[in-house]
Design a protein around this motif. Structure first.
Motif, PDB file in Angstrom:
ATOM      1  N   SER A 165      46.168 137.387  37.350  1.00 47.38           N
ATOM      2  CA  SER A 165      44.812 136.845  37.406  1.00 47.38           C
ATOM      3  C   SER A 165      43.897 137.588  36.423  1.00 47.38           C
ATOM      4  O   SER A 165      43.128 136.980  35.666  1.00 47.38           O
ATOM      5  CB  SER A 165      44.305 136.983  38.842  1.00 47.38           C
ATOM      6  OG  SER A 165      43.121 136.307  38.977  1.00 47.38           O
ATOM      7  N   CYS A 166      44.012 138.924  36.426  1.00 48.79           N
ATOM      8  CA  CYS A 166      43.164 139.742  35.548  1.00 48.79           C
ATOM      9  C   CYS A 166      43.482 139.436  34.077  1.00 48.79           C
ATOM     10  O   CYS A 166      42.584 139.384  33.241  1.00 48.79           O
ATOM     11  CB  CYS A 166      43.387 141.220  35.862  1.00 48.79           C
ATOM     12  SG  CYS A 166      42.208 142.316  35.071  1.00 48.79           S
ATOM     13  N   GLU A 167      44.748 139.209  33.780  1.00 49.73           N
ATOM     14  CA  GLU A 167      45.132 138.974  32.393  1.00 49.73           C
ATOM     15  C   GLU A 167      44.937 137.512  31.985  1.00 49.73           C
ATOM     16  O   GLU A 167      44.323 137.205  30.969  1.00 49.73           O
ATOM     17  CB  GLU A 167      46.595 139.372  32.199  1.00 49.73           C
ATOM     18  CG  GLU A 167      47.063 139.133  30.785  1.00 49.73           C
ATOM     19  CD  GLU A 167      48.343 139.859  30.483  1.00 49.73           C
ATOM     20  OE1 GLU A 167      48.697 140.796  31.210  1.00 49.73           O
ATOM     21  OE2 GLU A 167      48.996 139.476  29.498  1.00 49.73           O
ATOM     22  N   SER A 198      38.463 149.809  33.265  1.00 46.51           N
ATOM     23  CA  SER A 198      37.801 148.792  32.434  1.00 46.51           C
ATOM     24  C   SER A 198      37.471 147.526  33.230  1.00 46.51           C
ATOM     25  O   SER A 198      37.032 146.528  32.664  1.00 46.51           O
ATOM     26  CB  SER A 198      38.715 148.413  31.264  1.00 46.51           C
ATOM     27  OG  SER A 198      39.941 147.901  31.768  1.00 46.51           O
ATOM     28  N   CYS A 199      37.667 147.563  34.541  1.00 40.48           N
ATOM     29  CA  CYS A 199      37.387 146.419  35.423  1.00 40.48           C
ATOM     30  C   CYS A 199      35.945 145.925  35.234  1.00 40.48           C
ATOM     31  O   CYS A 199      35.015 146.729  35.189  1.00 40.48           O
ATOM     32  CB  CYS A 199      37.588 146.875  36.867  1.00 40.48           C
ATOM     33  SG  CYS A 199      37.000 145.712  38.086  1.00 40.48           S
ATOM     34  N   VAL A 200      35.770 144.604  35.117  1.00 37.78           N
ATOM     35  CA  VAL A 200      34.423 144.049  34.962  1.00 37.78           C
ATOM     36  C   VAL A 200      33.908 143.470  36.282  1.00 37.78           C
ATOM     37  O   VAL A 200      32.929 142.734  36.323  1.00 37.78           O
ATOM     38  CB  VAL A 200      34.370 142.972  33.850  1.00 37.78           C
ATOM     39  CG1 VAL A 200      34.645 143.584  32.495  1.00 37.78           C
ATOM     40  CG2 VAL A 200      35.344 141.820  34.117  1.00 37.78           C
ATOM     41  N   SER A 201      34.561 143.814  37.381  1.00 34.60           N
ATOM     42  CA  SER A 201      34.092 143.486  38.740  1.00 34.60           C
ATOM     43  C   SER A 201      33.955 141.989  39.002  1.00 34.60           C
ATOM     44  O   SER A 201      33.057 141.570  39.727  1.00 34.60           O
ATOM     45  CB  SER A 201      32.739 144.179  39.026  1.00 34.60           C
ATOM     46  OG  SER A 201      32.822 145.537  38.819  1.00 34.60           O
ATOM     47  N   CYS A 202      34.851 141.207  38.414  1.00 33.50           N
ATOM     48  CA  CYS A 202      34.748 139.762  38.626  1.00 33.50           C
ATOM     49  C   CYS A 202      35.323 139.342  39.965  1.00 33.50           C
ATOM     50  O   CYS A 202      35.001 138.278  40.492  1.00 33.50           O
ATOM     51  CB  CYS A 202      35.489 139.020  37.522  1.00 33.50           C
ATOM     52  SG  CYS A 202      37.275 139.286  37.599  1.00 33.50           S
ATOM     53  N   GLY A 203      36.224 140.156  40.535  1.00 34.31           N
ATOM     54  CA  GLY A 203      36.803 139.844  41.843  1.00 34.31           C
ATOM     55  C   GLY A 203      37.897 138.782  41.816  1.00 34.31           C
ATOM     56  O   GLY A 203      38.366 138.368  42.876  1.00 34.31           O
ATOM     57  N   SER A 204      38.343 138.366  40.641  1.00 32.34           N
ATOM     58  CA  SER A 204      39.409 137.349  40.603  1.00 32.34           C
ATOM     59  C   SER A 204      40.682 137.866  41.258  1.00 32.34           C
ATOM     60  O   SER A 204      41.409 137.118  41.906  1.00 32.34           O
ATOM     61  CB  SER A 204      39.720 136.953  39.159  1.00 32.34           C
ATOM     62  OG  SER A 204      38.618 136.305  38.611  1.00 32.34           O
ATOM     63  N   CYS A 205      40.974 139.160  41.077  1.00 38.41           N
ATOM     64  CA  CYS A 205      42.186 139.727  41.682  1.00 38.41           C
ATOM     65  C   CYS A 205      42.076 139.707  43.198  1.00 38.41           C
ATOM     66  O   CYS A 205      43.067 139.486  43.898  1.00 38.41           O
ATOM     67  CB  CYS A 205      42.394 141.159  41.179  1.00 38.41           C
ATOM     68  SG  CYS A 205      40.975 142.229  41.405  1.00 38.41           S
ATOM     69  N   VAL A 206      40.880 139.914  43.717  1.00 40.02           N
ATOM     70  CA  VAL A 206      40.674 139.892  45.171  1.00 40.02           C
ATOM     71  C   VAL A 206      40.958 138.486  45.703  1.00 40.02           C
ATOM     72  O   VAL A 206      41.641 138.303  46.707  1.00 40.02           O
ATOM     73  CB  VAL A 206      39.222 140.314  45.505  1.00 40.02           C
ATOM     74  CG1 VAL A 206      38.932 140.148  46.982  1.00 40.02           C
ATOM     75  CG2 VAL A 206      38.965 141.734  45.063  1.00 40.02           C
TER      76      VAL A 206
HETATM   77  S1  SF4 Z   1      37.888 142.604  39.450  1.00 34.99           S
HETATM   78 FE1  SF4 Z   1      40.127 142.491  39.321  1.00 34.99          FE
HETATM   79  S2  SF4 Z   1      40.527 140.725  38.016  1.00 34.99           S
HETATM   80 FE2  SF4 Z   1      38.382 141.273  37.669  1.00 34.99          FE
HETATM   81  S3  SF4 Z   1      38.439 142.686  35.915  1.00 34.99           S
HETATM   82 FE3  SF4 Z   1      38.521 143.961  37.766  1.00 34.99          FE
HETATM   83  S4  SF4 Z   1      40.701 144.306  38.101  1.00 34.99           S
HETATM   84 FE4  SF4 Z   1      40.536 142.540  36.693  1.00 34.99          FE
END
Ligand code: SF4
Ligand code: SF4
Ligand code: SF4
Ligand code: FES
Length: 613
Positions: A165-167, A198-206
């Motif tokens: 998901s992150c990639e 380097s996480c941009v806190s989008c939460g897609s992985c969650v």
């Molecule tokens: S929140 Fe998860 S998916 Fe989004 S950038 Fe951070 S690690 Fe990647």
């Protein structure tokens, strides 16, 4: 057998899955064909929109009674006979599930995801209520270093959905496996705490994680998903306008997810997924006049008197408000000496003038210059980003840019300080290089733009011209507010056939096309409809407040602005409003109320302050 000549590839194949005849496209996997036919196949590592890796083996199927394969990675074939729910296959699944139970901590009753977990559902479906293997989980402390996300590796089944998901969705590639096989562990970057990565806190992985290994910290233990109501609405935080699925339980918002069938492909960013959950500023509960609490009707009466006595009213409304509320506000003030404006409107007005000059000079339609969807960025050969602050202001648009760059599009960034996409860009052009003489006269602006592009002397302009053609997109961020650069952008698009995605710093783009006027030079009254606006727009409204003698503020939350007000009126919060929103691609979007209003008012038309008869 389906019809096909030798030279013609079949467009459909026929197969049976657990005795049901199914038609599928030849490029589909067995899992996709089964899902389209509503046939249940157990899965854990497969996830809509991500590549298939065949890691968990839950989707094992028997093919033609001869061999077992994973349904998520095996393509359908004509006349294939597929069995999913045989006793032998369930025995294999039970063994695999028991191994997962032994290797990780899956005491569901102590897990935040209990009741909402795909692994727990499979334990139940497999009838697995005890484990015969020695328990070997690591008993690690969860990683709580991130502001919004908790990572509990003891609950991780190594399905890799978060990594993909992150990639593949976000284009950020923060997560990976530290090792192979049983030792595999999720790590962020070079194995740093998630909060320092380097996480941009989008939460897609969650959203993608099937277990309690990754969860939103604010949502923990607020209520199970299956007991929640889900309302779809549009995010008010920026003009991308992602579709939000808002989960509520007992009058509270539990969590926010992206709608996977939404125009933004299920993505959200930190602002839409996490910040909307926790606005810590206190709510404006009551109306106030001169610092004293009053009823809303008495405060409205005082507002009428102030407006009736005014010589020049500076009225400013938040761009987060729906079209209907903005129009209602403007209509309520039209009988007063009021000028109504919206923050960020200057860029839209200037852009309109530049685009008018460019369309007339090049004989192109306005619609041809603009990109119609965000997803279309992914198919471009090259993308030019003017102003990489979109990484912070329009994060989901930035993730489409990153994805395009990762899939091979040339990325050119035009920046004057920090290139926030430098990990991905092939070429960076210094935005402060003098591309053209700056002027805000539309005709001169246009010629300045084209001469800059055509000038052999200017290497920056040459690089741009070389990078852009009809398969390109040009993304313009909110910090571009000068006519010369806009003329370069739209002139370049008109000459090359590229399309522009224009991202300014307002959320609802409809205001730009509303009849609004410039603020009066010397207002005696400022009427500031701040709603639940964020700090940067509140600061802009404070400047308007300081220029007036009397200040009326209509706001959802207390802020330094409400402290300056002579009259304070309450306003709805984002989740209580309904109406229409226009996004950056010009699409009309619906804002649906998620919860009933909880404050002192039922709707924002308390701003309706028409002159008394
Ligand atoms: S929140 Fe998860 S998916 Fe989004 S950038 Fe951070 S690690 Fe990647
Ligand atoms: S953290 Fe969740 S999504 Fe990622 S590998 Fe572990 S279980 Fe799968
Ligand atoms: S990108 Fe914009 S619309 Fe989408 S979740 Fe973030 S703030 Fe909301
Ligand atoms: S879902 Fe097919 S192997 Fe995991």
């Amino acid at each position: 057998m389906s019809q096909a000549t030798e030279s013609e590839a079949p467009t459909t194949v026929s197969l049976t899955i657990d005795g049901t005849e199914v038609q599928a496209r030849p490029d589909q996997t067995i899992l996709e064909a089964a899902r389209e036919a509503d046939i249940d196949v157990p899965t854990l590592c497969a996830y809509e929109g991500l590549s298939n890796v065949g890691a968990c083996r839950m989707c094992l199927v028997e093919i033609d009674g001869e061999r077992t394969e994973t349904a998520c990675t095996t393509t359908v074939q004509d006349e294939m006979s597929v069995a999913v729910h045989t006793d032998e296959l369930w025995d294999q699944r039970r063994s695999l599930l028991e191994l997962m139970f032994a290797e990780e901590n899956h005491y569901c009753m102590y897990c935040e995801m209990e009741g909402d977990c795909e692994l727990e559902d499979l334990f139940n479906e497999a009838g697995l209520d005890e484990c015969h293997l020695p328990l070997e989980y690591m008993d690690l402390d969860p990683d709580t270093s991130h502001d919004y996300i908790t990572l509990d590796l003891d609950r991780c089944i190594s399905c890799g959905r978060c990594i993909r998901s992150c990639e593949e969705v976000v284009g950020n590639a923060t997560l990976s496996f530290s090792d192979r096989g049983r030792e595999a562990e999720i790590v962020a970057d070079d194995d740093v705490p998630l909060g320092e990565s380097s996480c941009v806190s989008c939460g897609s992985c969650v959203q993608a994680c099937p277990t309690g290994a990754l969860y939103g910290t604010q949502s923990a233990y607020r209520g199970r998903e299956r007991n929640c109501e889900v309302t779809e609405t549009t995010c008010p935080e920026c003009s991308v306008g992602c579709t939000l699925e808002v989960y509520t339980n007992s009058g509270r918002i539990v969590k926010i997810e992206g709608a996977e069938d939404g125009p933004d492909g299920g993505q959200l960013c930190e602002k839409g997924r996490f910040e909307l959950l926790g606005d810590g500023r206190p709510r404006v509960e009551k109306a106030r006049v001169g610092g004293t609490e009053e009823s809303v009707s008495e405060a409205r009466q005082r507002v009428r008197e102030i407006l009736a006595d005014a010589d020049a009213i500076d009225a400013v409304a938040s761009d987060r408000l729906p079209l209907e509320t903005l129009q209602g506000f403007a209509a309520a003030l039209e009988d007063y000496p009021a000028a109504v404006s919206v923050p960020g409107r200057e860029r839209v007005t200037l852009e309109d003038r530049v685009v008018a000059a460019v369309t007339s000079e090049f004989d192109v339609d306005r619609g041809d210059l603009y990109a119609s969807t965000l997803a279309g960025l992914e198919d471009r050969d090259s993308i030019v980003v003017y102003d990489t602050s979109i990484v912070d202001s329009h994060p989901v648009a930035a993730s489409y840019v990153r994805r395009a760059a990762r899939s091979g599009a040339d990325l050119v960034t035009v920046e004057d300080e920090t290139d926030r996409l430098d990990r991905f860009s092939d070429t960076t052009i210094d935005r402060s290089a003098p591309l053209a003489d700056v002027t805000d006269d539309a005709a001169e602006v246009f010629s300045a733009g084209t001469s800059a592009i055509e000038s052999d002397a200017q290497s920056a302009a040459e690089s741009l011209s070389a990078a852009v053609d009809g398969d390109s997109a040009i993304v313009v961020g909110p910090e571009i507010r000068d006519a010369s650069t806009l003329a370069n952008v739209f002139g370049l698009a008109a000459m090359s056939g590229a399309e522009v995605l224009s991202l300014n710093d307002a959320s609802n783009q409809v205001f730009g096309r509303m009849e609004t006027t410039d603020s009066p030079a010397d207002p005696d009254v400022a009427y500031l409809f701040a709603a639940d606006d964020r700090d940067e727009h509140i600061e802009a409204m404070i400047e308007h407040a300081l220029a007036a003698d009397t200040v009326i503020v209509q706001a959802t939350r207390e802020s330094p602005l409400t402290k300056l007000a002579d009259v304070v009126l309450p306003a709805l919060d984002w989740y209580e409003r309904g109406g229409t929103f226009v996004d950056a691609a010009g699409r009309r979007r619906t804002i649906d109320p998620v919860l009933r209003p909880r404050g002192a008012i039922d709707d924002d038309l308390v701003a309706d302050v028409e002159v008394d008869a």
